[in-house]
Motif scaffolding. Sequence first.
Motif, PDB file in Angstrom:
ATOM      1  N   PRO A   1      52.788  17.888  13.908  1.00  0.00           N
ATOM      2  CA  PRO A   1      53.053  18.744  15.065  1.00  0.00           C
ATOM      3  C   PRO A   1      51.904  18.638  16.071  1.00  0.00           C
ATOM      4  N   PHE A   2      52.229  18.297  17.318  1.00  0.00           N
ATOM      5  CA  PHE A   2      51.199  18.020  18.315  1.00  0.00           C
ATOM      6  C   PHE A   2      51.753  18.374  19.682  1.00  0.00           C
ATOM      7  N   PHE A   3      51.136  19.361  20.344  1.00  0.00           N
ATOM      8  CA  PHE A   3      51.553  19.797  21.679  1.00  0.00           C
ATOM      9  C   PHE A   3      50.449  19.474  22.669  1.00  0.00           C
ATOM     10  N   VAL A   4      50.828  18.868  23.791  1.00  0.00           N
ATOM     11  CA  VAL A   4      49.879  18.562  24.858  1.00  0.00           C
ATOM     12  C   VAL A   4      50.360  19.219  26.141  1.00  0.00           C
ATOM     13  N   LEU A   5      49.549  20.109  26.692  1.00  0.00           N
ATOM     14  CA  LEU A   5      49.894  20.791  27.932  1.00  0.00           C
ATOM     15  C   LEU A   5      50.081  19.777  29.054  1.00  0.00           C
ATOM     16  N   GLY A   6      51.197  19.898  29.787  1.00  0.00           N
ATOM     17  CA  GLY A   6      51.493  18.976  30.877  1.00  0.00           C
ATOM     18  C   GLY A   6      52.334  17.793  30.448  1.00  0.00           C
ATOM     19  N   ARG A   7      52.319  17.470  29.154  1.00  0.00           N
ATOM     20  CA  ARG A   7      53.162  16.396  28.631  1.00  0.00           C
ATOM     21  C   ARG A   7      54.391  16.955  27.940  1.00  0.00           C
ATOM     22  N   ASP A   8      54.201  18.020  27.185  1.00  0.00           N
ATOM     23  CA  ASP A   8      55.281  18.615  26.400  1.00  0.00           C
ATOM     24  C   ASP A   8      55.652  19.975  26.974  1.00  0.00           C
ATOM     25  N   ASP A   9      56.854  20.423  26.656  1.00  0.00           N
ATOM     26  CA  ASP A   9      57.257  21.776  27.045  1.00  0.00           C
ATOM     27  C   ASP A   9      57.540  22.607  25.799  1.00  0.00           C
ATOM     28  N   ASP A  10      57.753  23.900  26.005  1.00  0.00           N
ATOM     29  CA  ASP A  10      57.968  24.799  24.875  1.00  0.00           C
ATOM     30  C   ASP A  10      59.219  24.432  24.090  1.00  0.00           C
ATOM     31  N   ALA A  11      60.241  23.964  24.776  1.00  0.00           N
ATOM     32  CA  ALA A  11      61.489  23.631  24.092  1.00  0.00           C
ATOM     33  C   ALA A  11      61.278  22.481  23.109  1.00  0.00           C
ATOM     34  N   ARG A  12      60.568  21.462  23.530  1.00  0.00           N
ATOM     35  CA  ARG A  12      60.318  20.340  22.620  1.00  0.00           C
ATOM     36  C   ARG A  12      59.474  20.796  21.430  1.00  0.00           C
ATOM     37  N   TRP A  13      58.483  21.627  21.718  1.00  0.00           N
ATOM     38  CA  TRP A  13      57.647  22.135  20.624  1.00  0.00           C
ATOM     39  C   TRP A  13      58.489  22.897  19.596  1.00  0.00           C
ATOM     40  N   ASN A  14      59.321  23.798  20.089  1.00  0.00           N
ATOM     41  CA  ASN A  14      60.090  24.652  19.179  1.00  0.00           C
ATOM     42  C   ASN A  14      61.231  23.917  18.490  1.00  0.00           C
ATOM     43  N   ASN A  15      61.791  22.908  19.151  1.00  0.00           N
ATOM     44  CA  ASN A  15      62.969  22.236  18.594  1.00  0.00           C
ATOM     45  C   ASN A  15      62.666  20.940  17.861  1.00  0.00           C
ATOM     46  N   VAL A  16      61.515  20.305  18.176  1.00  0.00           N
ATOM     47  CA  VAL A  16      61.205  19.006  17.576  1.00  0.00           C
ATOM     48  C   VAL A  16      59.889  19.050  16.788  1.00  0.00           C
TER      49      VAL A  16
ATOM     50  N   ARG B   1      53.987  29.256  14.125  1.00  0.00           N
ATOM     51  CA  ARG B   1      54.276  30.629  14.547  1.00  0.00           C
ATOM     52  C   ARG B   1      54.157  30.782  16.060  1.00  0.00           C
ATOM     53  N   VAL B   2      53.593  29.774  16.716  1.00  0.00           N
ATOM     54  CA  VAL B   2      53.432  29.805  18.174  1.00  0.00           C
ATOM     55  C   VAL B   2      54.761  29.449  18.822  1.00  0.00           C
ATOM     56  N   ALA B   3      55.259  30.343  19.656  1.00  0.00           N
ATOM     57  CA  ALA B   3      56.519  30.080  20.364  1.00  0.00           C
ATOM     58  C   ALA B   3      56.282  29.685  21.812  1.00  0.00           C
ATOM     59  N   ASN B   4      55.078  29.989  22.326  1.00  0.00           N
ATOM     60  CA  ASN B   4      54.791  29.764  23.748  1.00  0.00           C
ATOM     61  C   ASN B   4      53.530  28.925  23.924  1.00  0.00           C
ATOM     62  N   PRO B   5      53.517  27.678  23.469  1.00  0.00           N
ATOM     63  CA  PRO B   5      52.290  26.879  23.557  1.00  0.00           C
ATOM     64  C   PRO B   5      51.822  26.628  24.985  1.00  0.00           C
ATOM     65  N   THR B   6      52.735  26.594  25.941  1.00  0.00           N
ATOM     66  CA  THR B   6      52.325  26.382  27.332  1.00  0.00           C
ATOM     67  C   THR B   6      51.442  27.530  27.797  1.00  0.00           C
ATOM     68  N   GLN B   7      51.865  28.761  27.535  1.00  0.00           N
ATOM     69  CA  GLN B   7      51.070  29.925  27.914  1.00  0.00           C
ATOM     70  C   GLN B   7      49.734  29.936  27.165  1.00  0.00           C
ATOM     71  N   LEU B   8      49.773  29.621  25.879  1.00  0.00           N
ATOM     72  CA  LEU B   8      48.562  29.620  25.059  1.00  0.00           C
ATOM     73  C   LEU B   8      47.538  28.623  25.587  1.00  0.00           C
ATOM     74  N   MET B   9      47.956  27.394  25.817  1.00  0.00           N
ATOM     75  CA  MET B   9      47.001  26.369  26.219  1.00  0.00           C
ATOM     76  C   MET B   9      46.574  26.507  27.684  1.00  0.00           C
ATOM     77  N   THR B  10      47.422  27.145  28.511  1.00  0.00           N
ATOM     78  CA  THR B  10      46.995  27.468  29.876  1.00  0.00           C
ATOM     79  C   THR B  10      45.846  28.467  29.827  1.00  0.00           C
ATOM     80  N   PHE B  11      45.950  29.432  28.920  1.00  0.00           N
ATOM     81  CA  PHE B  11      44.865  30.387  28.720  1.00  0.00           C
ATOM     82  C   PHE B  11      43.590  29.672  28.278  1.00  0.00           C
ATOM     83  N   TRP B  12      43.686  28.815  27.262  1.00  0.00           N
ATOM     84  CA  TRP B  12      42.491  28.139  26.755  1.00  0.00           C
ATOM     85  C   TRP B  12      41.879  27.211  27.817  1.00  0.00           C
TER      86      TRP B  12
END
Length: 749
Positions: free
Chosen positions: A473-488, A515-526
């Motif tokens: 599991p790997f999420f990159v802000l600006g490359r991925d969206d929340d839907a891909r994270w949650n569904n793939v 357990r993270v449903a909103n990685p875009t919001q999370l990584m925007t914060f970080w």
Amino acid sequence: MRVRYPESMNISTFVFVLIFAASGPVIAQAPMNWQNAEREKLLAGVEAIPRLGSPGPVAIWGTFAFPVIAAAEGGKAEMALAAAAGFGKGKVLIFGHNSYVEAGGVSGGSAGTLLLNAITWSSGKQKPRVGLFKTDLVGYLEKHGLRAKKITGELKKSSLNDFDVVIANAQSLTDVKEGEAVRDFIKAGGGFIAGMTGWAFEQTSGGKSLASAHGLNAALMPIGIAFTDSSGFGNAQLREFKARTDLPKLMNAAEAISAISTQSKGGATLSADDLNQSASAIQLAIAAQPPGRTSLQAAVMAALGDGASGVPTPKAPLTQAKSAPERIRLGMETRLLKMASGADVKPHPSAGAFPGVAPSDAPKVMKEVGIDPNIPGWASTGLWLNAGDPLSIKVPAEMVEKGFAIRIGCHTDTLYHLESWSRAPDVSRSVPIDSATLTVASAFGGLVYVEVPGRAAGGEVMKVAFAGAVEAPFFVLGRDDDARWNNVSKKLKAPWAELACDKVVLCCPAEVAKRVANPTQLMTFWKAVIEAQDEISNQAGERRRPERIVADVQISAGYMHSGYPIMVPVSAAEEMVTFSKLKFPGWGYYHELGHNHQRGEFTFEGTGEVTNNVLGMWVYQKVLNKDPLLGHPAISPAAQKEHIQKIKRASGKFAVWKSEPFVALTTYIQLVEGFGWEAWRKYLHSFADSSFGPVPSNDDEKRDQFLVRYSKITNKNLSEFFDWWGIPVSSAAKSEVSRLDKWMPKGLH
């Protein structure tokens, strides 16, 4: 049985000889009082030497090797900062940090006395000819009446023989021929003194192993002392090393092996403290051994007898008190496995406990990953490699033998020095890229990275092909969206996951990340957190790579610690990836990021745990839009009043101020509350402004410039404020701001 004595046996005294016959290792022993006599010579006039930088321990196992300066942290085993040995007709002394052979470290103190004693001791002369290799001691030594000359070029017989003793900064002494020339010089009667920060060698050498790639260390093997890549003097309270002529004989690994062997055969039983000391000495000696040099390991295994290493877990840790033999075995296994070549690596039994394994039904993939050479550090691939599985890799020719490496595992903290292990003490591995195709494996497995050296900047993105790993599991802000994270991404089966943006990468167990449903919001914060500290500290333009924060079941020091990566406990991982109006990452994260943003010009003695917290408070103000005083109970208004009263009562104000970080932090809080965050920002930015004069070079100058710069920025004379808190500044600094109006905050008059 024929006994073969080492080359150093022509010295008149002896301690023990480690030899091998068909029946196994045999240890011969003799009195230890000769060591005290040698230490007396080296420590004459020395009561203590300061801790310089972040030193590491050196290893001791030779017949005529002995510790010179040592310390034990909080009841732990003694470790040597400095060790000496006789070899052939000569003598050698090594320090676990290069500052002890540099003018800045030895000038005007007892470290200098020790160095001068070592010159006399190792040369046997009062006025020897001294050669200096990559160290700046000429002026210091000439001041003390010694003839000193720099050695230019490589170390070889012709250059070494011009001197009676050579002092070297050994950090870059990697050439095997140079190391052998030094050993021959010592054997023939020369004196040799060297310092090196062993734990930093992997960083300074582009990912190479100290045990296998350092020419001097390899040459020291027959002598029986060596630098190690271990840490161990991390206790912030350890300010100095006391000089003692009586040190434990079990600090020598060969003595320790002999004692354990005697116990295993029914002889004298070692006390818990002696067993602890023996295990520590053996671990350090094993850490120094290069690949293929197995005599020491064989002696250890013979002494321990049959047994298993065990599987440490948080619920069933391996402790020094109860599991010393298992810890010694496990420590040897991890060191040997780290040096194993190619793909011929079997999974270690403890890999399943940590870092874990992907299930057998997780598909292994072929994947091509773009690597940007302009971003140094670890480049995440989004792949996980199971323990023992081979990973096939193809790289472009531009990467071969250019400092690039393949890293398996992000849990880089080593635990050898800790009294209790909740996991194996070393579970990550880095393999240099030395060919266009290579196959690597790890006994513990882990997330897969490409290590990019700092000097690689300037090229285009390079494609690296991998085969044999599992997607993680790997999420990159600006490359991925929340839907891909949650569904793939969440459905991928690797046990660890990463969430990333261009400023920071978070690594935690996959079960927590999912357990993270909103990685875009999370990584925007970080992203905003890092940018806030970057900007206020004037480091936005310096950033070349993202920060990294990694969760682990056990880290090497503290609850969290700074560095690359920042390490945090697994218990804090959920906090790290939770962001909402009510819940968000807390003080500890901004504290450690503050450490990574600290710079020497605005951090002097007593503020190492202070200025980073000011940067952390800025995150509460700027990013969270909350009162920074809510960040920690030790800075609440009530707590600040207690700090003020403590200083009022103190007879030595600065001694209290510099020893209690939250007392000192109150000073900075008053400045921020009195003049706003913009004044703090201007102060940090002032070090890039030549109109404020040169950057300070020592603590006295740092305190003076703290006063002068802040006074000029605020247009107020802060001398009385500094005096009230007991912060010492010079009369010249006070004079420079004397025409400004005086200022004191309420409550201090």
